[in-house]
Design an enzyme around this catalytic site. Structure first.
Site, PDB file in Angstrom:
ATOM      1  N   ALA A   1      49.195  43.502  64.752  1.00 44.50           N
ATOM      2  CA  ALA A   1      49.008  42.711  63.541  1.00 44.50           C
ATOM      3  C   ALA A   1      50.104  41.657  63.392  1.00 44.50           C
ATOM      4  O   ALA A   1      49.832  40.489  63.107  1.00 44.50           O
ATOM      5  CB  ALA A   1      48.966  43.620  62.313  1.00 44.50           C
TER       6      ALA A   1
ATOM      7  N   GLU B   1      61.859  42.942  63.913  1.00 48.30           N
ATOM      8  CA  GLU B   1      61.443  44.226  64.503  1.00 48.30           C
ATOM      9  C   GLU B   1      62.642  45.158  64.429  1.00 48.30           C
ATOM     10  O   GLU B   1      63.691  44.859  64.972  1.00 48.30           O
ATOM     11  CB  GLU B   1      61.011  43.996  65.952  1.00 48.30           C
TER      12      GLU B   1
ATOM     13  N   ASN C   1      53.717  51.134  67.742  1.00 48.08           N
ATOM     14  CA  ASN C   1      52.633  51.955  68.283  1.00 48.08           C
ATOM     15  C   ASN C   1      51.709  51.171  69.191  1.00 48.08           C
ATOM     16  O   ASN C   1      51.081  51.732  70.085  1.00 48.08           O
ATOM     17  CB  ASN C   1      51.778  52.530  67.149  1.00 48.08           C
TER      18      ASN C   1
ATOM     19  N   GLY D   1      46.209  52.936  73.633  1.00 44.91           N
ATOM     20  CA  GLY D   1      45.394  53.008  74.844  1.00 44.91           C
ATOM     21  C   GLY D   1      44.664  51.726  75.229  1.00 44.91           C
ATOM     22  O   GLY D   1      43.940  51.698  76.224  1.00 44.91           O
ATOM     23  N   GLY D   2      44.860  50.667  74.422  1.00 46.88           N
ATOM     24  CA  GLY D   2      44.259  49.384  74.785  1.00 46.88           C
ATOM     25  C   GLY D   2      42.753  49.302  74.612  1.00 46.88           C
ATOM     26  O   GLY D   2      42.094  48.444  75.191  1.00 46.88           O
TER      27      GLY D   2
ATOM     28  N   ARG E   1      36.983  61.866  63.941  1.00 49.51           N
ATOM     29  CA  ARG E   1      38.263  62.542  64.171  1.00 49.51           C
ATOM     30  C   ARG E   1      38.581  63.610  63.137  1.00 49.51           C
ATOM     31  O   ARG E   1      39.133  64.648  63.453  1.00 49.51           O
ATOM     32  CB  ARG E   1      39.383  61.504  64.161  1.00 49.51           C
TER      33      ARG E   1
ATOM     34  N   GLU F   1      47.939  48.651  59.982  1.00 52.02           N
ATOM     35  CA  GLU F   1      47.969  50.017  59.471  1.00 52.02           C
ATOM     36  C   GLU F   1      48.670  50.131  58.116  1.00 52.02           C
ATOM     37  O   GLU F   1      48.449  51.103  57.387  1.00 52.02           O
ATOM     38  CB  GLU F   1      48.636  50.934  60.503  1.00 52.02           C
TER      39      GLU F   1
END
Lengths: 517, 517
Positions: B55, B74, B82, B87-88, B345, B487
């Site tokens: 993002a 950062e 993350n 996992g791309g 999930r 997120e």
């Protein structure tokens, strides 16, 4: 200040707030609570309580009893918020009527029941406090003049593994609110300002809550989409709280904006069991001074509400202590039962929502016979019939015809349920073994209500510790001078509050806030 | 200021904050963001972005492309949070590979899938944006240098009604993060400060976000119980953001305090799939300047994680694109399947938690054969075996003996599953009809992992509108100058995010923040 950034709300804040403030206009009004050095206090108390529900009155009564001067502010013209329109049912683990009737209860059992309904996310340390001290809160309410129907077997509410609920003599929360209000108003150190709206906390330079901003002569306007954001009435006052503030502003089931952010499925025009003043404004202010937001999206929909009346009404009691209990609820489209009518509220509301999503007007129908009602609830039966919330039919055929339910399937559902009661085993897991064979009486007449979920209780809120102190996200420690109790707090009930535990939570933690402030 | 009210955290704030501030010490430090008039800016940019995940980088890249000077801060020494260990996998509704392989997809279908997993509480207006613009975000990431495996049928992730997931060439999120980092670092107007910790927003008198407080040379310390509250390293700086700030600080799956407030079932020492820096601090600061907290208690537990490795690891891919997909998962105590291994999930994690609550060490076991893995994942098989996350057995007897599973029951479970695949009907509703008869190969060898939920994604956060502007609880309108993406925002995914929709959400709303700032 940039002019283009000023909305109506901003204008309200900057304009109306001016009176009690010295240099407020130049400060950080949008995001920050005003500072003590920037305000002039109009009045001064030891303790200020926000809200006059169970939690607020218990906090005020206890704090005043301990010698503190106390101001309670209530934004509505009426005292008591939701508590005054509550059913007066009070779960008290290990109460004398349980002992009298040989019902074994324990703190562990109460906690296990709460965790089951709460999907395991309850804050157990808060449940432990309630389990241990609900009995003290019960006695304290009696000390304040509340009267209960005592001596009979306690009521058995959905989701509780044993009967543990005591009910006020008049079967309403007003049976607690009225005497408690009289109690605090008689105390020389305690007063209540009605129509006085909490606007913000006042902090000292160390971050301690030392007072509140409020508006007197406030006229709550339920016609506004958001009273919190749009209402400009009232005159600004600043009140000092030397020892602290107790936030007991309740939940937000009537807040069209905040409830929808948490559950967008709730229509803007959805009715609620709550009074119109049940909005999120005060809780959101607490978040802004650093209170942790906890589990804010769990909104309990009262599964036993009636679409045939506004607000809480009489439906919930007729259903909870009657038709849902010894009677059944069926899907009108097929005449079949679809849930354990005594399951936890979320399970039941989800089952109803599933039907209403498929057919928005297919409100499930509850039915039973005269023997289906708890003795205590019998006085309400006529009221239910008079208001049209409940209807009476001589036969199941009449009922099925009027409610538009396939009659053969309906009869089969009733017969199957009655068989289960006799065997002591119910297909949906309802605890029918305890019914002593009490069935739906096939001779009739039959009583019936329509049911629909209404936002009823908001589980989330600010995080408190076992002393009712509000915990700060900035320190993971108490915010000095800030306490909270009741529905404005989060965590106690987890994902879903058990029926009759609102009074328990509010009175217990209200009392504890009053003890510790 | 009252001395007794000062905690370590307070001392940190009052002490360390001093450098860049003119009159901060006398201000309302606990609860309020500093004001522009009280600070002296060290550096000035058009746009400041907090966080270097998908993002943050997308927002920065887009804002810089549009001619803005951009600073990205950062807190960690490593770029990407993350996202770099992701996992791309990138769900892109209506993507070219779907069209190529005749897979019909639509915005409506994507939204329906998301709502189903999200239990209906998703903010649909945000899903609509994603459905419409994920394809733009995909193209934008390629423009920034990201490479994907294209041409094959897209991957089919759990909960999606059609295959719609594209995967980066190196099957990691780093395949997007690395080129995007290079892309923004090459832009003359854009720079990244590593080890620079966001501490607070700076507001002007009108409530507009005009900059941030930060600390350079910050050393994140994963040994602290709460890095946010306890870490005192770094030197204070104040950065001006003329056009605004983009909050892209991610979720809080590694925040021991805040995740436990939302779900007290998560042990303090629980591992997470997230990097250690995934904490709530920046999000909580946004709540304090008025951002609405939305659905903060929905924490997604990755049901396909491995208890035999730290963090995300290789288990999730081996399971998601292998053993959970064409293989099965069994309860080691009885050898039986207990869930649809491709359900959403939450359903899967709840099923696992039920077992682990009864027997904390009884980690469910996934198993399959070589043909059970997606072609793309085959390179990881050896890695899984080498790390011990996966084991290989010649026979089911060997597997059962080593994993301590009743062997007869295990064989029956495998046989029953294979039969279902052949018939196209699965007892748990797994979409086996689409498997083209691809079964667990009874000849073996058999591959197996142990599984356990780990906090993986926090669904809740600040409320944004379709332009990625953060909405204020004080006005129900955008907080001027504040955007958010990824997120740290709440509502998009409702109760549970579908697999491979994190990249989608982050890149799409990051790009949109960059377009609108």
């Amino acid at each position: 200040m940039k002019k283009e950034a000023l909305s109506r709300r901003d204008a309200l804040k900057f304009g109306a707030l001016g009176a009690g403030l010295a240099v407020f206009g130049a400060s950080n009004a949008f995001a920050a609570a005003p500072l003590e050095k920037d305000v002039k206090f109009d009045e001064e108390y030891d303790v200020i309580v926000i809200g006059t529900g169970f939690a607020g009155l218990a906090a005020a009564a206890k704090a005043a009893q301990r010698g503190n001067t106390v101001l309670i502010v209530e934004k509505m013209g009426r005292i008591g918020g939701n508590s005054a329109i509550n059913g007066g049912a009070f779960a008290v683990p290990n109460n004398p009527d349980q002992k009298k009737h040989g019902i074994e209860d324990s703190a562990e059992r109460f906690i296990a029941d709460s965790l089951k309904a709460g999907l395991g996310i309850n804050h157990v340390e808060l449940l432990e406090v309630i389990a241990a001290r609900a009995i003290d809160a019960f006695e304290f309410s009696r000390e304040c003049g509340a009267e209960y129907k005592l001596g009979d077997k306690p009521s058995w509410f959905g989701g509780h593994s044993v009967p543990r609920t005591l009910v006020t003599s008049d079967m309403t929360g007003a049976g607690i609110i009225k005497p408690m209000t009289e109690f605090v108003e008689k105390l020389p150190r305690c007063k209540i300002y009605r129509r006085t709206k909490f606007d913000d906390f006042v902090l000292d330079a160390g971050g301690r809550v030392v007072g509140i901003m409020a508006r007197t002569n406030y006229r709550f306007d339920s016609k506004l989409f958001s009273d919190d954001l749009e209402n400009t009435t009232g005159e600004k006052k600043v009140y000092k709280a030397k020892k602290g503030v107790v936030l007991a502003s309740g939940g937000f089931s009537a807040d069209r904006i905040y409830r929808k952010l948490q559950n967008p499925q709730i229509p803007d025009n959805s009715d609620t069991t709550n009074h119109a003043g049940a909005t999120a404004g005060a809780m959101l202010k607490a978040f802004q001074i650093g209170a942790f937001p906890v589990q804010v999206d769990w909104i309990q929909e009262g599964p036993w509400a009636s679409p045939d009346e506004r607000g809480f009404g009489v439906g919930p009691q007729l259903n909870q202590q009657g038709l849902f209990k010894y009677g059944i609820v069926v899907d009108v489209r097929n005449g079949k039962r679809f849930m354990n009518e005594l399951a936890d509220r979320k399970t039941r509301a989800d089952a109803q929502y599933k039907i209403l999503k498929e057919a928005p007007e297919a409100f499930p129908v509850a039915l039973g016979t005269y023997n289906t009602f708890d003795k205590q609830i019998l006085p309400l039966v006529e009221k239910g019939l008079a208001t049209g919330v409940m209807k009476k039919y001589n036969t199941l055929d009449e009922l099925a015809a009027d409610r538009k339910i396939p009659v053969a399937a309906l009869k089969e559902s009733v017969a199957k349920f009655n068989e289960g009661v006799k065997k002591g085993v119910d297909e949906f897991g309802k605890p029918v073994a305890s019914f002593n064979g009490e069935c739906i009486d096939m001779k009739g007449p039959f009583y019936s209500t329509r049911t629909a979920p209404k936002p009823h209780h908001t589980m989330g809120g600010v995080k408190i510790n076992t002393k009712a102190q509000v915990i700060s996200a900035l320190t993971n420690k108490p915010i000095p001078g800030l306490f909270a109790a009741g529905e404005v707090t989060g965590g106690t009930h987890g994902a879903s509050r058990l029926g009759s535990c609102a009074v328990t939570d509010c009175l217990t933690f209200g009392m504890i806030a009053g003890e510790n402030i």
